[in-house]
Design a protein around this motif. Structure first.
Motif, mmCIF file in Angstrom:
data_model
loop_
_atom_site.group_PDB
_atom_site.id
_atom_site.type_symbol
_atom_site.label_atom_id
_atom_site.label_comp_id
_atom_site.label_asym_id
_atom_site.label_seq_id
_atom_site.Cartn_x
_atom_site.Cartn_y
_atom_site.Cartn_z
ATOM 1 N N ILE A 83 -4.456 23.717 10.381
ATOM 2 C CA ILE A 83 -5.106 24.646 11.531
ATOM 3 C C ILE A 83 -5.201 23.891 13.159
ATOM 4 N N THR A 84 -4.759 21.877 12.765
ATOM 5 C CA THR A 84 -5.460 21.367 13.657
ATOM 6 C C THR A 84 -3.628 20.767 13.427
ATOM 7 N N ASN A 85 -4.016 19.343 14.530
ATOM 8 C CA ASN A 85 -2.840 19.128 14.884
ATOM 9 C C ASN A 85 -3.052 17.717 13.551
ATOM 10 N N THR A 86 -3.211 17.056 12.739
ATOM 11 C CA THR A 86 -3.417 16.332 11.374
ATOM 12 C C THR A 86 -3.373 17.493 10.382
ATOM 13 N N LEU A 87 -2.921 17.035 8.950
ATOM 14 C CA LEU A 87 -2.793 17.494 7.835
ATOM 15 C C LEU A 87 -2.553 16.111 6.764
ATOM 16 N N ARG A 88 -4.118 16.190 5.616
ATOM 17 C CA ARG A 88 -4.205 15.187 5.100
ATOM 18 C C ARG A 88 -2.946 15.793 4.226
ATOM 19 N N LEU A 89 -2.278 14.613 3.459
ATOM 20 C CA LEU A 89 -1.963 14.982 2.117
ATOM 21 C C LEU A 89 -2.171 14.259 1.181
ATOM 22 N N ASP A 95 -1.985 11.026 6.562
ATOM 23 C CA ASP A 95 -2.830 11.574 7.686
ATOM 24 C C ASP A 95 -1.301 11.884 7.945
ATOM 25 N N ILE A 96 -0.975 13.202 8.455
ATOM 26 C CA ILE A 96 0.180 13.545 8.737
ATOM 27 C C ILE A 96 -0.065 14.100 10.320
ATOM 28 N N PRO A 156 0.391 -1.425 -0.175
ATOM 29 C CA PRO A 156 0.114 0.103 -0.413
ATOM 30 C C PRO A 156 0.497 1.480 -0.463
ATOM 31 N N CYS A 157 0.253 2.533 -0.192
ATOM 32 C CA CYS A 157 1.015 4.016 -0.387
ATOM 33 C C CYS A 157 0.251 5.284 0.306
ATOM 34 N N GLY A 158 1.110 5.354 0.921
ATOM 35 C CA GLY A 158 -0.133 6.353 1.908
ATOM 36 C C GLY A 158 0.792 6.019 3.500
ATOM 37 N N GLY A 159 -0.631 6.386 4.644
ATOM 38 C CA GLY A 159 -0.972 5.660 5.628
ATOM 39 C C GLY A 159 -0.082 6.659 7.064
ATOM 40 N N LYS A 160 -0.433 6.582 7.992
ATOM 41 C CA LYS A 160 0.144 7.893 8.910
ATOM 42 C C LYS A 160 1.311 7.340 9.396
ATOM 43 N N ALA A 195 -1.612 17.671 -3.231
ATOM 44 C CA ALA A 195 -2.467 18.490 -2.658
ATOM 45 C C ALA A 195 -2.970 18.633 -0.987
ATOM 46 N N VAL A 196 -3.435 19.153 -0.564
ATOM 47 C CA VAL A 196 -3.648 18.719 1.237
ATOM 48 C C VAL A 196 -4.449 19.513 1.786
ATOM 49 N N GLY A 197 -5.011 18.753 2.631
ATOM 50 C CA GLY A 197 -7.044 18.683 3.302
ATOM 51 C C GLY A 197 -6.778 18.598 4.547
ATOM 52 N N TYR A 198 -8.084 18.513 5.150
ATOM 53 C CA TYR A 198 -8.214 18.008 6.276
ATOM 54 C C TYR A 198 -9.325 16.939 6.644
ATOM 55 N N ASN A 199 -9.877 16.775 5.868
ATOM 56 C CA ASN A 199 -11.403 16.259 5.894
ATOM 57 C C ASN A 199 -10.971 14.773 5.067
ATOM 58 N N GLN A 200 -11.860 14.271 3.940
ATOM 59 C CA GLN A 200 -11.973 13.318 3.173
ATOM 60 C C GLN A 200 -10.744 13.444 2.318
#
Length: 400
Positions: free
Chosen positions: A352-358, A293-294, A264-268, A326-331
């Motif tokens: 804006i929170t302690n998580t960032l989705r890439l 998920d960073i 798989p590619c990605g993850g936490k 791209a970066v985002g915070y939800n889906q």
């Protein structure tokens, strides 16, 4: 009546019958006809009730008919069928075959004591390549090439004389399948697969047809001369089935098959260090999507800095539709910032929170990750109780 074979040997047979119970039977003559291979061989008219038939082909069925004759009238025939005696092998047939061998069996009609020798010769393109001498009535010939035609000749020694040979055309089976098919190494988007050549005599001349599938659809195929292959452009996290067949000439074996899950590619990941695209700096995986998920510690925010972004397409509009980061915070579909140009290099993005989705789609990138105290929070709200008095609180009349 009572037509029987009373004696036979190699190439001949003696037959006898009895005269019918007719009053003038002593005046009868007998017309004898014998056949082999369904063809009339010979005929003879005799006055007695026996005949010696010669020049029979050993091991072949013979049919004899005898009719009674009186004047110009003849009876219905009496008939007998028998196998002509001799040492020629009969009922020669293929019992089984494999890619590299063939098993034959036969009988010798007068070999009641199982004492006769048989001589077996194997021919390829008219040239003898093997010969064997055996007392058995079955033999397995090995060391043959897969799916190849041969001719086998078998003769027998009887009473010191070698018989004429029986012949049969044989063909070996297709190549054997590869052995021990395994995945020896894999990473995001690729798998390194290896197998062992089958134990066939001409395995050094084999090629191997490799086909791999994902989503039950044929993805790709390749023919190789070695026993290993590097499969690329795998969809991360999905099952992949690989089939490998041995090929020799225009014939192929049954497939050897293996199914595995692509890496798989990605993850936490933690908000520290470097993060790069699979295969960076190469653009190896054109059709791959990955999501990371960073996470930063509680009370901190994620800081992402774009160090490198190797764009491959020129975009005249503001949209990125072939390759992007791209970066985002939800889906996944909720991308707050989408990058696909060289001008995005050096860009600094703070969550804006302690998580960032890439989100990654087929563009080589390299970013640094770090965390810092949350810049978007302020002082905590404190619950304080107090009293407010009006002017001249003790007086009944207000002072204006």
């Amino acid at each position: 009546m009572n037509l029987t074979v009373v004696e036979q040997g190699v190439g001949f047979a003696s037959l006898r019958w009895t005269a019918p119970n007719d009053p003038n039977k002593d005046s009868y003559t007998y017309h004898v006809i014998w056949y082999q291979y369904e063809y009339r061989m010979n005929s003879r008219t005799v006055h007695g009730t026996e005949i010696n038939i010669t020049s029979l082909s050993p091991g072949i069925n013979s049919t004899v008919t005898v009719t009674s004759s009186y004047g110009n009238k003849s009876s219905l025939p009496a008939t007998i069928t028998f196998a002509a005696d001799g040492c020629i092998p009969a009922q020669l047939k293929v019992v089984s075959y494999s890619p590299t061998s063939v098993t034959l069996s036969w009988i010798v009609p007068n070999d009641l004591n199982n004492t006769h020798l048989s001589f077996v010769s194997l021919f390829s393109s008219g040239k003898e390549i093997q010969n064997h001498t055996t007392k058995n009535k079955e033999i397995t010939i090995t060391g043959l090439s897969p799916f190849t035609k041969y001719n086998v000749s078998i003769s027998s020694l009887c009473d010191g004389t070698e018989s004429i040979p029986a012949r049969i055309d044989v063909q070996t089976g297709p190549p054997s399948p590869p052995m021990n098919l395994t995945v020896v190494e894999q990473d995001v988007g690729f798998a390194f697969v290896r197998w062992a050549a089958p134990n066939d005599p001409n395995k050094d001349n084999y090629t191997y047809d490799v086909t791999w599938y994902q989503y039950e659809n044929r993805m790709n195929s390749r023919t190789v001369h070695g026993t290993e292959i590097n499969i690329t452009r795998l969809t991360n996290g999905e099952n992949c089935t690989v089939n490998v067949t041995s090929s020799y000439g225009n014939k192929s074996s049954l497939p050897a098959t293996i199914t595995f899950t692509a890496v798989p590619c990605g993850g936490k990941v933690r908000a520290e260090g470097w993060l790069s695209s699979p295969g960076y700096p190469q653009n190896m995986y054109l059709y791959m999507d990955c999501v990371w998920d960073i996470e930063a510690p509680l009370g901190h925010v994620v800081v992402l800095t774009v160090v490198d972004l190797n764009y491959y397409y020129y975009y005249s509009s503001s949209q990125c539709y072939r390759t992007w980061l791209a970066v985002g915070y939800n889906q996944t579909s909720d991308r707050d910032v989408t990058m696909c140009r060289y001008s995005d290099v050096g860009r600094r993005i703070i969550s804006i929170t302690n998580t960032l989705r890439l989100f990654y789609h087929a563009i080589p990138f390299n970013v640094t990750l770090s965390s810092q105290g949350n810049l978007f929070t302020c002082c905590p709200v404190i619950d304080i109780k107090f009293i407010v008095y009006s002017p001249d609180y003790a007086s009944k009349s207000p002072q204006l």
